[in-house]
Enzyme design. Structure first.
Site, PDB file in Angstrom:
ATOM      1  N   LYS A  22       1.382 -50.786 -13.144  1.00 55.69           N
ATOM      2  CA  LYS A  22       0.045 -51.810 -12.590  1.00 55.69           C
ATOM      3  C   LYS A  22      -0.392 -51.862 -11.267  1.00 55.69           C
ATOM      4  O   LYS A  22      -1.696 -52.028 -10.571  1.00 55.69           O
ATOM      5  CB  LYS A  22       0.848 -52.819 -12.676  1.00 55.69           C
ATOM      6  N   ASN A  23       0.721 -51.370 -10.446  1.00 52.86           N
ATOM      7  CA  ASN A  23      -0.159 -51.044  -8.389  1.00 52.86           C
ATOM      8  C   ASN A  23      -0.217 -50.538  -7.888  1.00 52.86           C
ATOM      9  O   ASN A  23      -0.427 -50.487  -6.948  1.00 52.86           O
ATOM     10  CB  ASN A  23       1.726 -51.731  -8.340  1.00 52.86           C
ATOM     11  N   ARG A  96      -2.077 -62.477  -6.731  1.00 53.32           N
ATOM     12  CA  ARG A  96      -2.603 -62.145  -5.332  1.00 53.32           C
ATOM     13  C   ARG A  96      -2.636 -61.135  -5.291  1.00 53.32           C
ATOM     14  O   ARG A  96      -3.403 -60.628  -3.559  1.00 53.32           O
ATOM     15  CB  ARG A  96      -0.836 -62.048  -4.418  1.00 53.32           C
ATOM     16  N   CYS A 120       4.472 -68.404  -3.020  1.00 59.08           N
ATOM     17  CA  CYS A 120       4.006 -67.409  -3.794  1.00 59.08           C
ATOM     18  C   CYS A 120       6.355 -67.396  -4.380  1.00 59.08           C
ATOM     19  O   CYS A 120       7.019 -67.993  -3.267  1.00 59.08           O
ATOM     20  CB  CYS A 120       4.314 -66.031  -3.712  1.00 59.08           C
ATOM     21  N   ARG A 125       5.162 -64.752   1.493  1.00 57.53           N
ATOM     22  CA  ARG A 125       4.144 -64.056   1.602  1.00 57.53           C
ATOM     23  C   ARG A 125       2.641 -63.544   1.986  1.00 57.53           C
ATOM     24  O   ARG A 125       1.706 -64.033   1.961  1.00 57.53           O
ATOM     25  CB  ARG A 125       3.839 -63.197   0.148  1.00 57.53           C
ATOM     26  N   ILE A 127      -0.643 -62.629   4.480  1.00 56.95           N
ATOM     27  CA  ILE A 127      -1.574 -61.408   4.661  1.00 56.95           C
ATOM     28  C   ILE A 127      -2.229 -61.726   6.325  1.00 56.95           C
ATOM     29  O   ILE A 127      -3.449 -60.422   6.045  1.00 56.95           O
ATOM     30  CB  ILE A 127      -3.038 -61.924   3.696  1.00 56.95           C
ATOM     31  N   ASP A 128      -1.340 -61.787   7.211  1.00 60.25           N
ATOM     32  CA  ASP A 128      -2.224 -61.984   8.440  1.00 60.25           C
ATOM     33  C   ASP A 128      -2.113 -59.915   8.939  1.00 60.25           C
ATOM     34  O   ASP A 128      -3.194 -59.737   9.869  1.00 60.25           O
ATOM     35  CB  ASP A 128      -0.937 -62.561   9.699  1.00 60.25           C
ATOM     36  N   ASP A 310      11.429 -55.002  -6.434  1.00 57.98           N
ATOM     37  CA  ASP A 310      11.002 -54.652  -7.385  1.00 57.98           C
ATOM     38  C   ASP A 310      12.034 -54.404  -9.080  1.00 57.98           C
ATOM     39  O   ASP A 310      12.106 -54.596 -10.304  1.00 57.98           O
ATOM     40  CB  ASP A 310       9.735 -54.282  -7.642  1.00 57.98           C
ATOM     41  N   VAL A 332      13.211 -57.774   2.106  1.00 53.02           N
ATOM     42  CA  VAL A 332      12.015 -57.228   1.403  1.00 53.02           C
ATOM     43  C   VAL A 332      11.535 -58.849   1.662  1.00 53.02           C
ATOM     44  O   VAL A 332      10.347 -59.070   1.919  1.00 53.02           O
ATOM     45  CB  VAL A 332      11.072 -56.608   0.972  1.00 53.02           C
ATOM     46  N   ARG A 402       3.158 -60.585 -16.953  1.00 52.54           N
ATOM     47  CA  ARG A 402       2.551 -60.398 -15.947  1.00 52.54           C
ATOM     48  C   ARG A 402       2.082 -58.854 -15.619  1.00 52.54           C
ATOM     49  O   ARG A 402       1.143 -58.281 -14.999  1.00 52.54           O
ATOM     50  CB  ARG A 402       2.112 -61.248 -14.862  1.00 52.54           C
TER      51      ARG A 402
HETATM   52  N1  EPU Z   1       4.139 -59.243   4.834  1.00 49.93           N
HETATM   53  C1  EPU Z   1       3.657 -60.100   5.937  1.00 49.93           C
HETATM   54  N2  EPU Z   1       2.080 -59.499   6.537  1.00 49.93           N
HETATM   55  C2  EPU Z   1       1.310 -59.128   6.061  1.00 49.93           C
HETATM   56  C3  EPU Z   1       1.769 -58.452   4.286  1.00 49.93           C
HETATM   57  C4  EPU Z   1       3.549 -58.834   4.314  1.00 49.93           C
HETATM   58  O1  EPU Z   1       4.219 -61.364   7.007  1.00 49.93           O
HETATM   59  O2  EPU Z   1       0.107 -59.306   6.326  1.00 49.93           O
HETATM   60  C5  EPU Z   1       5.486 -59.209   4.478  1.00 49.93           C
HETATM   61  C6  EPU Z   1       5.472 -59.709   2.646  1.00 49.93           C
HETATM   62  O3  EPU Z   1       5.685 -61.170   3.384  1.00 49.93           O
HETATM   63  C7  EPU Z   1       6.905 -58.925   2.509  1.00 49.93           C
HETATM   64  C8  EPU Z   1       7.282 -57.741   3.636  1.00 49.93           C
HETATM   65  O4  EPU Z   1       6.277 -57.405   4.009  1.00 49.93           O
HETATM   66  O5  EPU Z   1       7.674 -59.602   3.433  1.00 49.93           O
HETATM   67  C9  EPU Z   1       6.251 -57.018   2.478  1.00 49.93           C
HETATM   68  O6  EPU Z   1       5.065 -57.079   0.584  1.00 49.93           O
HETATM   69  P1  EPU Z   1       4.289 -56.400   0.517  1.00 49.93           P
HETATM   70  O7  EPU Z   1       2.859 -56.874   1.569  1.00 49.93           O
HETATM   71  O8  EPU Z   1       4.521 -55.099   1.019  1.00 49.93           O
HETATM   72  O9  EPU Z   1       3.922 -56.916  -0.269  1.00 49.93           O
HETATM   73  P2  EPU Z   1       3.117 -56.712  -1.420  1.00 49.93           P
HETATM   74  O10 EPU Z   1       2.078 -55.642  -0.817  1.00 49.93           O
HETATM   75  O11 EPU Z   1       2.118 -58.030  -1.761  1.00 49.93           O
HETATM   76  C10 EPU Z   1       3.722 -55.122  -3.413  1.00 49.93           C
HETATM   77  C11 EPU Z   1       3.611 -55.361  -4.107  1.00 49.93           C
HETATM   78  C12 EPU Z   1       4.459 -55.874  -4.949  1.00 49.93           C
HETATM   79  C13 EPU Z   1       5.793 -55.458  -4.360  1.00 49.93           C
HETATM   80  C14 EPU Z   1       5.952 -55.200  -2.954  1.00 49.93           C
HETATM   81  C15 EPU Z   1       6.935 -54.517  -2.232  1.00 49.93           C
HETATM   82  C16 EPU Z   1       1.792 -54.578  -5.684  1.00 49.93           C
HETATM   83  C17 EPU Z   1      -0.268 -55.077  -6.155  1.00 49.93           C
HETATM   84  N3  EPU Z   1       2.583 -55.695  -5.467  1.00 49.93           N
HETATM   85  O12 EPU Z   1       3.213 -56.519  -2.862  1.00 49.93           O
HETATM   86  O13 EPU Z   1       5.290 -55.914  -6.687  1.00 49.93           O
HETATM   87  O14 EPU Z   1       7.313 -56.175  -4.741  1.00 49.93           O
HETATM   88  O15 EPU Z   1       4.508 -54.842  -2.331  1.00 49.93           O
HETATM   89  O16 EPU Z   1       6.857 -53.021  -2.480  1.00 49.93           O
HETATM   90  O17 EPU Z   1       1.453 -53.465  -5.568  1.00 49.93           O
HETATM   91  C18 EPU Z   1       5.369 -56.804  -8.564  1.00 49.93           C
HETATM   92  O18 EPU Z   1       5.235 -55.746  -8.561  1.00 49.93           O
HETATM   93  O19 EPU Z   1       5.951 -57.865  -9.428  1.00 49.93           O
HETATM   94  C19 EPU Z   1       5.341 -56.614  -6.615  1.00 49.93           C
HETATM   95  C20 EPU Z   1       6.102 -58.178  -6.475  1.00 49.93           C
END
Ligand code: EPU
Length: 423
Positions: A22-23, A96, A120, A125, A127-128, A310, A332, A402
Site C-alpha cells: 500500500k505505502n 492523510r 489522527c 502527524r 506536515i511541517d 506499523d 515514532v 484501508r
Molecule cells: N512528522 C513531523 N513533521 C512532518 C512529518 C512527520 O513531525 O512534517 C513526524 C510525525 O508526526 C511522526 C514521525 O514524524 O511522529 C514520522 O512520521 P512520517 O512522516 O514518517 O509518517 P507518514 O509519512 O505520515 C508513513 C506511513 C505510515 C507509517 C509511517 C512511519 C504512508 C502512506 N504512511 O506515514 O503508515 O506508520 O510512515 O513509518 O507511507 C500505515 O500504513 O498504517 C501507516 C500509518
C-alpha cells in the site's frame, strides 16, 4: 458496516501470497501526476486507501482504471495536460497520504491547493517538514481556510538543499517528487530510508528522473524538464507480510508467506526469532513456525531498518501470551497504543506509561467483541482473535480494509475460522 468474526485457537498452516505494498502504491500513483500520458502501476493491492487515491486523482481530472481478472492488480492512469491542482478536505480527511499529491502538483503546474490533514488516531502527524522542504525549493507556502496553498513564483521550483529535522516517509517522498522537475540540483539530508521511499525513487527513475542515494539518508536529484509516463511494479507489502508472519507464529502455526522480502523486515524477524519462532528463508518467501509459548521480548519502534511502528500492535499480541514480561516502546507516534484497551478486554495484562507498554504474558486470551481504532490496531485485534479461545468480533472493520486486501480471505485458507459479516 462490516465486522469480522473469529473462532480462535486454531494454529494456522499452509501458504499465503503477500500483496503489493500500500505505502509504495500510493506514492507511485501520485507520481503519475508528474508526466502527461498513460501510466500503469502493477502489483497494486485492492484496498480502500488505494481507491481513495484513485478518487483523488480522478477529482483532479485523471482517468483511473483498475484492471479485471488477471490484471486486477494493475492500475492504469491517464494524466491530462492540465488538472485541477487541488486535494479537497473530504478526501484528505479520510486518508492523510493524499498529501502526497502536493509535491507533484507544485512541481508540474507551479501551484497546488491541498487540505491540511488535521489530527489522527495515532498522533498529531504534522506536515511541517513537507512544507519547509518545499520552501527550500523556492515554493511560497500559505495556509488559508484549512488548506496549504503552494506556488512556485517563476512557475518552476528551484533545486535546493534541505535537511529534515525528523525522519519522515511521506515527507521525503513528497519532496523527491517535487525536486525531480525542479531546475538544478537538490540535496536532501536525513531522509527516510524505508523501502517504500527507495521504491518510489526507482519509479521516478523509470520516468526519466535523475536521482541517487535512495535507501540512504542523503538523496541527490538533478531536475529534468520533462518526465515520461510511468510503468512500475510496486514492492511486496512488508507490513502485510509481517502481520501474516505473526499470525503464523501464533500458537503452533506453520505458514509460508510467499513473495515477501526478508531484507525489508529484519527488525521484525530478529524479534520474532527472539520470541522463539523459527524462520526459514526459502526461494518463494519466508516460512514461520511457532513452537510452544512465545518468549518475552523487549522492542522499540524506530525508522527503517529498525522495528516498524506499523508492526508494533501485531507483535504486542504475540507477546501478550508470552512466558514472561516484555517492554514495548513506541518512539515514532505519540498515541499508538489504542489497541491496548481492546486487548485488555480479551484478557491481556498490559499497562502503558507514556511511550512504553509493559506486557505481562498471560496463558490465554478469551474472545470478546472489540473495536478497531486504526489500521494496524485492527490487524492486531484480528490476530488476537485468532489466538483467543471462543468467539471474537472485530467491529469497525473499515479501518482494516484501508490497508489490507481482505485479510480474512488470506487467513481462512490457512485454517482460520474467520468470516466477514454485516454488523
Ligand atoms: N512528522 C513531523 N513533521 C512532518 C512529518 C512527520 O513531525 O512534517 C513526524 C510525525 O508526526 C511522526 C514521525 O514524524 O511522529 C514520522 O512520521 P512520517 O512522516 O514518517 O509518517 P507518514 O509519512 O505520515 C508513513 C506511513 C505510515 C507509517 C509511517 C512511519 C504512508 C502512506 N504512511 O506515514 O503508515 O506508520 O510512515 O513509518 O507511507 C500505515 O500504513 O498504517 C501507516 C500509518
Amino acid at each position: 458496516m462490516d465486522k469480522i468474526v473469529i473462532e480462535g485457537g486454531v494454529p494456522l498452516r499452509g501458504e499465503v501470497q503477500v500483496s503489493g505494498a500500500k505505502n509504495a502504491a500510493l506514492p507511485a500513483m501520485a507520481a503519475s501526476l508528474l508526466a502527461e500520458g498513460d501510466h500503469a502501476v502493477a502489483n497494486v493491492p485492492d484496498l480502500a486507501d488505494v481507491r481513495t487515491m484513485g478518487r483523488l486523482l480522478a477529482h483532479m481530472g485523471c482517468e483511473v482504471v483498475r484492471g479485471a481478472g488477471d490484471d486486477r492488480h494493475v492500475v492504469s492512469l491517464r494524466v491530462p495536460r492540465s488538472v485541477i491542482p487541488e486535494a479537497p478536505y473530504e478526501l484528505v480527511k479520510t486518508m492523510r497520504a493524499s498529501v502526497l499529491v502536493l509535491g507533484p502538483l507544485v512541481a508540474r503546474w507551479g501551484r497546488a491547493r491541498v487540505s491540511l490533514p488535521g489530527g489522527c488516531a495515532i498522533g498529531a502527524r504534522p506536515i511541517d517538514q513537507h512544507l519547509k522542504a518545499l520552501s527550500a525549493l523556492g515554493a511560497e507556502i500559505a495556509l488559508e481556510h484549512g488548506y496549504v496553498e503552494a506556488r512556485a513564483p517563476s512557475g518552476r521550483l528551484q533545486g535546493g538543499s534541505f535537511v529534515f529535522d525528523v525522519n519522515t516517509v511521506t515527507g521525503t517522498e513528497n519532496v523527491m517528487m517535487a525536486a525531480v522537475l525542479a531546475e538544478g540540483r537538490t540535496v536532501l539530508g536525513n531522509c527516510a530510508c524505508e523501502p517504500e521511499v527507495a521504491d518510489l525513487a526507482r519509479a521516478l527513475r523509470e520516468m526519466g528522473a535523475s536521482i541517487e542515494g535512495e535507501g540512504t539518508t542523503e538523496i541527490r536529484i538533478d531536475g529534468v524538464e520533462r518526465l515520461r509516463p510511468l510503468y512500475h511494479r510496486v514492492i511486496p507489502d512488508r507490513i502485510e507480510a509481517g502481520t501474516l508472519l505473526v499470525a503464523g507464529a501464533l500458537a503452533g502455526g506453520d505458514v509460508l508467506v510467499r513473495g515477501c522480502l526478508a531484507e525489508h523486515m529484519e527488525g521484525l524477524l530478529e524479534k520474532l526469532r527472539a520470541a522463539g519462532a523459527t524462520l526459514e528463508a526459502v526461494p518463494a518467501g519466508l516460512r514461520v513456525i511457532g513452537d510452544g509459548r512465545p518468549r518475552p521480548v523487549d522492542f522499540r519502534t524506530a525508522p527503517f531498518p529498525g522495528f516498524a511502528t506499523d508492526m508494533q500492535a501485531q507483535m504486542m499480541v504475540l507477546l501478550a501470551v508470552a512466558d514472561g514480561s516484555s517492554v514495548v516502546t513506541e518512539t515514532v507516534f505519540e498515541n499508538r497504543f489504542m489497541h491496548v484497551q481492546e486487548l485488555l478486554r480479551l484478557g491481556a495484562d498490559i499497562t502503558t506509561d507514556g511511550k512504553t507498554a509493559l506486557v505481562k504474558g498471560v496463558t490465554e486470551l478469551s474472545g470478546a467483541p472489540v473495536m478497531a481504532s486504526d489500521l494496524r490496531a485492527s490487524a492486531a485485534l484480528v490476530l488476537a482473535g485468532l489466538l483467543a479461545k471462543g468467539s471474537t468480533e472485530v467491529l469497525r472493520v473499515y479501518h482494516l480494509d484501508r490497508g489490507y486486501e481482505r485479510l480474512e480471505d488470506k487467513l481462512a485458507p490457512l485454517g482460520a475460522r474467520i468470516r466477514r459479516m454485516k454488523a
